[in-house]
Design a protein around this motif. Structure first.
Motif, PDB file in Angstrom:
ATOM      1  N   GLU A 193      -9.935 -73.009 -63.131  1.00 48.49           N
ATOM      2  CA  GLU A 193      -8.951 -73.348 -64.145  1.00 48.49           C
ATOM      3  C   GLU A 193      -9.358 -74.644 -64.830  1.00 48.49           C
ATOM      4  N   CYS A 194      -9.139 -74.687 -66.143  1.00 49.90           N
ATOM      5  CA  CYS A 194      -9.468 -75.901 -66.880  1.00 49.90           C
ATOM      6  C   CYS A 194      -8.334 -76.907 -66.721  1.00 49.90           C
ATOM      7  N   ASN A 195      -8.668 -78.123 -66.314  1.00 50.79           N
ATOM      8  CA  ASN A 195      -7.637 -79.142 -66.125  1.00 50.79           C
ATOM      9  C   ASN A 195      -7.075 -79.654 -67.446  1.00 50.79           C
ATOM     10  N   THR A 196      -7.834 -79.444 -68.516  1.00 54.14           N
ATOM     11  CA  THR A 196      -7.381 -79.943 -69.808  1.00 54.14           C
ATOM     12  C   THR A 196      -6.442 -78.958 -70.497  1.00 54.14           C
ATOM     13  N   CYS A 197      -6.863 -77.686 -70.586  1.00 55.39           N
ATOM     14  CA  CYS A 197      -6.037 -76.736 -71.339  1.00 55.39           C
ATOM     15  C   CYS A 197      -5.447 -75.618 -70.479  1.00 55.39           C
ATOM     16  N   GLY A 198      -5.838 -75.525 -69.228  1.00 59.34           N
ATOM     17  CA  GLY A 198      -5.244 -74.516 -68.352  1.00 59.34           C
ATOM     18  C   GLY A 198      -5.869 -73.131 -68.450  1.00 59.34           C
ATOM     19  N   HIS A 199      -6.914 -72.997 -69.276  1.00 59.02           N
ATOM     20  CA  HIS A 199      -7.545 -71.683 -69.424  1.00 59.02           C
ATOM     21  C   HIS A 199      -8.306 -71.305 -68.157  1.00 59.02           C
ATOM     22  N   SER A 200      -8.220 -70.034 -67.803  1.00 56.61           N
ATOM     23  CA  SER A 200      -9.138 -69.586 -66.757  1.00 56.61           C
ATOM     24  C   SER A 200      -9.808 -68.290 -67.200  1.00 56.61           C
ATOM     25  N   GLN A 223     -18.560 -75.625 -68.731  1.00 57.42           N
ATOM     26  CA  GLN A 223     -17.562 -76.115 -69.671  1.00 57.42           C
ATOM     27  C   GLN A 223     -16.490 -75.059 -69.845  1.00 57.42           C
ATOM     28  N   CYS A 224     -15.281 -75.493 -70.175  1.00 57.58           N
ATOM     29  CA  CYS A 224     -14.214 -74.537 -70.431  1.00 57.58           C
ATOM     30  C   CYS A 224     -14.566 -73.702 -71.663  1.00 57.58           C
ATOM     31  N   LEU A 225     -14.428 -72.396 -71.566  1.00 63.14           N
ATOM     32  CA  LEU A 225     -14.761 -71.524 -72.691  1.00 63.14           C
ATOM     33  C   LEU A 225     -13.767 -71.690 -73.840  1.00 63.14           C
ATOM     34  N   ALA A 226     -12.578 -72.193 -73.516  1.00 70.02           N
ATOM     35  CA  ALA A 226     -11.558 -72.319 -74.562  1.00 70.02           C
ATOM     36  C   ALA A 226     -11.637 -73.665 -75.274  1.00 70.02           C
ATOM     37  N   CYS A 227     -11.725 -74.767 -74.519  1.00 70.65           N
ATOM     38  CA  CYS A 227     -11.624 -76.068 -75.168  1.00 70.65           C
ATOM     39  C   CYS A 227     -12.868 -76.926 -74.983  1.00 70.65           C
ATOM     40  N   GLY A 228     -13.828 -76.451 -74.206  1.00 72.46           N
ATOM     41  CA  GLY A 228     -15.057 -77.208 -74.057  1.00 72.46           C
ATOM     42  C   GLY A 228     -14.990 -78.335 -73.042  1.00 72.46           C
ATOM     43  N   SER A 229     -13.832 -78.516 -72.433  1.00 74.17           N
ATOM     44  CA  SER A 229     -13.698 -79.602 -71.455  1.00 74.17           C
ATOM     45  C   SER A 229     -14.610 -79.363 -70.252  1.00 74.17           C
ATOM     46  N   HIS A 230     -15.066 -80.468 -69.639  1.00 71.14           N
ATOM     47  CA  HIS A 230     -15.907 -80.323 -68.452  1.00 71.14           C
ATOM     48  C   HIS A 230     -15.103 -80.336 -67.162  1.00 71.14           C
TER      49      HIS A 230
HETATM   50 ZN    ZN Z   1      -9.958 -75.897 -71.425  1.00 70.27          ZN
END
Ligand code: ZN
Ligand code: ADP
Ligand code: ZN
Length: 817
Positions: A523-530, A563-570
């Motif tokens: 799960e992305c900690n920035t945007c929650g995308h998984s 990287q998150c596929l949605a927002c690019g966050s690491h």
């Molecule tokens: Zn994200």
């Protein structure tokens, strides 16, 4: 005079098909023989003769059969009756039962692919010309399709040639074989036959007077063989005589000892000693007597014995009795509980009378068992097998044992027939006027209910063998532990303490993590995308070893993302945890300890889980981490601690059986601890230590669980008070599934009113690109099941006559679990 046969084709159509035959063929054919028949434009199928008669079909002209494939029937009349029951009860076609019952070698058809018989020793001079042509072709090309064979032989009818070649072990039906593990060879020794006589033996001992060490080895060999009839391994001999293996080697070279090898997990029995069965202890004896008495007036008996109470030994006594009367015995187990441990145990008592029937065995092995059962051979007087062994050609079945009867994996899910092996076994036993034992430490609620209603007899064993106490269970509140910072990863301080203590005592540990729900997702900690599977409505799960993300439903996979596929966050984080992650944490917490893992990923292939079981047994591994598989009847002697990593994921599952199953699962896993000497310990980690089920399981109060569950089921209209039929609709278009399911449910409601639930999307609404929608029908006890099914079938027929709905797949699951 015209003659006809009605045949069963291995396809999902409900009816039988009529073909025309000659008078001579009519004289020869019998029910249960196979014939090759043309079907449709160009297909050829292997069909099974059902009836021979003289009534021409009214609406079509009967085609002729291509040829007769058998000289004698391959199935028995009782078996066919049982298949018919299965087909009708579970709303499948007889053809579907036929297809799932017989080994694929019996079903040659146009699509079949054949290959050379592995390790076949072919005597070419014994082959007829046409047989030789095929044999030769297979020397150049390892796989042949039926069509290719037709063109090699220059004729259409090739099934009978192929059948002859299969019988001669020249060819086999091709199956993908994925198993690579070579079973371990264990080295054994025995005294060389030169010294069989007393006199020679004395001379030998005298001659060894000066070779002290060698003499010691020989004497140890005697003392071991005086107490056990089991083969003596070199390992055991050197250990007990404290001699080096060089001494043993010297004795072998001098031809005083003889060495031989047995594959550790070989199923075929090759020992020659048969052990006497064990003396039952008073509790076992009492249960045995109860069963014997019950069988005078009743056919079904539930053996409710706590884990490690010695149920198997009671079965052994019953089997012994039964085979002495010349009848056949079937020992049914869930697929995965069919371990070498148990098979070896039975072979020690019954030698080669034991045959094993298992879907992971080769077609050839399965054909052999089939034929031995069909011919009522002593070699298969006792069949031990999974679900499908119920469909074998028994003719004289006296006893069926359904071990671990509570296991839900006895229900076949896909493909049809969706039968429940326990229930179908009860029917089978009745048809043979035989008896049936259901055995469990945690009986299925419905079975226990049948006991309470005097439908089944009951025998109980409440103590473990050897009077070892049931393990002590401790509930650890991990919410509290998190708050107090007493967690390391997923381990509470209590669990770690106990693990360390157990390991210090030289004992082993089992850690259990439920398969459901707790796969590690990213799960992305920035945007929650998984990351999601493109074909199924699930998140991909993280697999550490391959550094991949995978879908558990369709095996779609991608490389692990940085990287998150949605927002690019690491900032990516893993949520949930699986067995792999536990294993990994253990490797960090206890770097010197060997950890093994047993789950679906590590146990593919025939020997997959056998390998792990034997290295745990031989104590090459100290901690075994695993899923559901660990619960199934394993008998490890040195395990003293069982840890349940997280009990909540099971309890929270949205299913009316979730509580019952959690109780069973925890009790069964717990049952792996402290089976032999001292009392074992079980640590259950949970966020809800006051949950009713956990309270009940921690003191082993099955009755309380049963009463609660029964009240709930009565109130909410579930089994055993109502029967359930689940209807699933599948299609790749969301709207079409939605509309058609609404139509289907509405039609059902016209007849059954409020007993129709849904349609509803299941938690995972799309699998392999198909949307699913469920309708659940609840059937009160007083409502006719047969009429209900008729109504469903009528609705299904009208449904399929609507052209937009024709492409929808409908799955009907009777007694869904
Ligand atoms: Zn994200
Ligand atoms: P269950 O199937 O009830 O869990 P098992 O049949 O596996 O229990 O028995 C547990 C252990 O106790 C096994 O190792 C078995 O060999 C041993 N055992 C059971 N009954 C006897 C007996 N009558 N004599 C000697 N050993 C026994
Ligand atoms: Zn998928």
């Amino acid at each position: 005079m015209a003659y006809f046969i009605d045949v069963i084709l291995p396809i999902p159509l409900q009816r039988l098909f009529t073909y025309s035959i000659t008078e001579a063929e009519a004289q020869f054919l019998q029910q249960g023989m196979r014939v090759a028949v043309p079907f449709g434009k160009s297909k050829v199928y292997t069909a099974l003769v059902h009836t021979i008669h003289q009534t021409a079909p009214e609406v079509y002209e009967a085609k002729e059969i291509q040829q007769i494939l058998d000289e004698t029937p391959i199935i028995t009349p009782q078996q066919l009756k049982h298949w018919e029951w299965i087909a009708s009860y579970y709303m499948a076609s007889l053809g579907e039962v036929f297809r799932s019952a017989v080994p694929s070698a019996f079903l040659l058809e146009s699509e079949t692919i054949i290959s050379k018989f592995e390790d076949g020793n072919v005597d070419e001079s014994k082959l007829k010309d046409d047989e030789f042509l095929i044999f030769e072709a297979l020397q150049h090309q390892s796989l042949l399709k039926i069509q290719e064979i037709s063109s090699i032989l220059g004729k259409k009818n090739v099934l009978s040639v192929l059948k002859r070649l299969i019988d001669k072990e020249v060819i086999q039906v091709y199956e993908e074989i994925y198993e690579q593990y070579k079973p371990k060879l264990v080295r054994y020794v025995k005294l060389h036959t030169n010294y069989a006589s007393e006199e020679n033996l004395q001379r030998l001992l005298d001659s060894l007077n000066r070779a002290k060490k060698q003499r010691e080895v020989i004497l140890t060999l005697f003392s071991i063989s005086a107490t056990t009839k089991r083969p003596i391994s070199v390992k055991e001999l050197t250990k007990q005589s404290k001699a080096s293996s060089a001494v043993v080697r010297a004795l072998i070279e001098k031809e005083i000892l003889e060495e031989y090898f047995i594959q550790k997990d070989r199923i075929e029995y090759n020992g020659d000693e048969v052990e006497a069965s064990k003396q039952l202890n008073p509790y076992q004896e009492a249960a045995y007597k109860t069963i014997e008495t019950a069988f005078k007036t009743q056919d079904v008996c539930l053996l409710y014995g706590v884990t490690s109470s010695g149920k198997t030994e009671v079965y052994v006594k019953l089997i012994e009795e039964m085979i002495n009367t010349g009848k056949q015995v079937l020992y049914l187990l869930p697929e995965i509980a069919l371990t070498t441990q148990l098979i070896t145990r039975l072979q020690q008592y019954f030698g080669e009378k034991v045959a094993v029937y298992h879907s992971k065995y080769s077609v050839h092995e399965r054909v052999e068992v089939w034929n031995n059962v069909l011919n009522n051979k002593p070699k298969a007087q006792i069949v031990i097998g999974a679900r499908s062994s119920l469909l074998l050609p028994f003719s004289n079945l006296g006893l069926i044992i359904v071990d671990e009867e509570h296991e839900t994996s006895f229900k076949q899910f896909d493909p049809a027939p969706r039968y429940h092996a326990r229930d179908a076994a009860i029917v089978l036993a009745k048809m043979h006027q035989g008896k049936i034992i259901l055995g469990s430490a945690t009986p299925n609620v419905e079975s226990y209910y049948n006991v309470k209603n005097q439908k089944y007899a009951l025998a109980t064993i409440t103590r473990r063998y050897g009077d070892v106490l049931m393990p002590e269970m401790e509930l650890v509140d991990i919410k509290e532990k998190h708050r107090k910072k007493r967690m390391k990863g997923h381990f509470s301080d209590r669990l770690l303490e106990e693990i360390e203590e157990t390991l210090e005592n030289g004992e082993q540990v089992i850690l259990f993590q439920n398969r459901r729900g707790y796969a590690p997702i990213i799960e992305c900690n920035t945007c929650g995308h998984s990351p999601q599977c493109p074909n199924c409505d699930v998140s991909l799960t993280y697999h550490h070893y391959k550094n991949q993300m995978r879908c558990h439903y369709c095996s779609h996979h991608i490389a692990m993302q940085q990287q998150c596929l949605a927002c690019g966050s690491h900032e990516l984080d893993t949520k949930g945890f699986g067995t792999q992650q536990i294993e990994q944490e253990l490797n960090e917490l206890l770097p010197d300890i060997k950890v093994g893992r047993m789950d679906l990923d590590t146990t593919r292939g025939k020997y997959g889980h056998q390998k792990i079981i034997s290295s745990f047994e031989q104590q090459e591994i100290q901690i075994l981490v695993g899923t559901q598989m660990l619960t199934k009847g394993l008998d490890f002697r040195n395990v003293n601690l069982v840890g349940i990593m997280n009990a909540d994921s099971m309890l929270n599952f949205p299913d009316f059986r979730a509580h019952e199953r959690s109780f069973q699962l925890i009790q069964q896993v717990a049952g792996r601890a402290g089976r032999t000497k001292k009392r074992g310990k079980v640590i259950v980690q949970t966020y809800n230590p006051y949950h009713q089920i956990l309270q009940q399981v921690s003191v082993g109060n099955y009755e309380a669980m049963f009463t609660d569950q029964l009240n709930d089921r009565r109130q909410f209209h579930y089994p055993p008070f109502y029967r359930l039929i689940k209807i699933t609709l599948k299609h790749k278009e969301y709207n079409r599934v939605n509309e058609s399911a609404a139509w289907f449910a509405k039609s059902l409601r016209n007849s059954f009113g409020e007993n129709v639930l849904g349609p509803e999307f299941p938690p995972i609404a799309r699998i392999r690109n198909l949307y699913l929608k469920h309708i659940l029908l609840k059937i009160p006890k007083q409502q006719s099941l047969a009429k209900t099914k008729d109504v469903i079938l009528r609705i299904k027929t009208s449904f399929l006559s609507i052209s937009e709905y024709r492409s929808i797949r409908i799955i009907i699951d009777v007694d869904t679990i």
